[in-house]
Each structure stands twice: as C-alpha cells, then as structure tokens.
Motif scaffolding. Sequence first.
Motif, PDB file in Angstrom:
ATOM      1  N   ARG A   1     -72.466 -36.736  80.761  1.00  0.00           N
ATOM      2  CA  ARG A   1     -71.903 -35.768  81.703  1.00  0.00           C
ATOM      3  C   ARG A   1     -72.866 -34.593  81.893  1.00  0.00           C
ATOM      4  N   ASP A   2     -73.416 -34.095  80.784  1.00  0.00           N
ATOM      5  CA  ASP A   2     -74.373 -32.981  80.868  1.00  0.00           C
ATOM      6  C   ASP A   2     -75.614 -33.375  81.668  1.00  0.00           C
TER       7      ASP A   2
ATOM      8  N   VAL B   1     -70.438 -39.654  75.955  1.00  0.00           N
ATOM      9  CA  VAL B   1     -69.856 -39.277  77.243  1.00  0.00           C
ATOM     10  C   VAL B   1     -70.236 -37.838  77.583  1.00  0.00           C
ATOM     11  N   ASN B   2     -70.164 -36.968  76.605  1.00  0.00           N
ATOM     12  CA  ASN B   2     -70.537 -35.565  76.846  1.00  0.00           C
ATOM     13  C   ASN B   2     -72.003 -35.439  77.234  1.00  0.00           C
TER      14      ASN B   2
ATOM     15  N   ALA C   1     -75.795 -35.716  83.943  1.00  0.00           N
ATOM     16  CA  ALA C   1     -75.412 -35.889  85.344  1.00  0.00           C
ATOM     17  C   ALA C   1     -75.330 -34.533  86.044  1.00  0.00           C
ATOM     18  N   HIS C   2     -74.806 -33.543  85.352  1.00  0.00           N
ATOM     19  CA  HIS C   2     -74.753 -32.199  85.936  1.00  0.00           C
ATOM     20  C   HIS C   2     -76.160 -31.650  86.146  1.00  0.00           C
TER      21      HIS C   2
END
Length: 103
Positions: A57-58, A53-54, A60-61
């Motif tokens: 998320r990274d 997930v991390n 996606a950013h």
Amino acid sequence: MADDIRSDLEQQVSELRKEMEKISKSLSARVSDAVDQAGSVKEEAHQHAAGLVNRVRDQAHAVSDAAREHPGTALTLATSIGMMGLAAGVVIGALCARNLNGR
C-alpha cells in the motif's frame, strides 16, 4: 478351569482398556499440541501478510504520488511498458505460430 479362563480374559480386557486410555490421552495431548502450533503458525502468517499489505500500500501511494508530480514521465513509462508487452506478445505469437506450422 472355565473360571480361570474367564478370569484371565477379564484381566486381559481390563489391561487392554487401561492401555487404550493411555493411548487416547497421549493422542489427545498430541492433537492439542498440534492445534496450538497451527494457531501460532496461522497468527504469524497473518501478521506477515498484514505487514506485506502495508508495504505494498505504501509503495502504491509512492508510485501514485510520483505519477502526479511527474505526469510526463509516468506517461512515457507506461507507454514504454505497453510497447515492451506488445513486442513480447508479437515475438511469442510468432514463435507459437512457427511451432504450430512446423508440426
């Protein structure tokens, strides 16, 4: 004679009870070990999922930041992906229609 039979039966019942207790303890220990292993597997899976997930998320950013820095490129990329999806849909639709008509 009846007392001997009764005594033998009582002894056999007593031995069976002892065996059942041993089996019960053994089964209880195995179940406990299995529960411990399941807990370890669950914890490991949770940690792995949290790491994924991390990372997602990274990424996606990073994509979001890149799109903000280069809006023209992002628009071109999104349009290209949309056109490829549309083309794939048309081809798949034509193939399906041909298969349905061929029956």
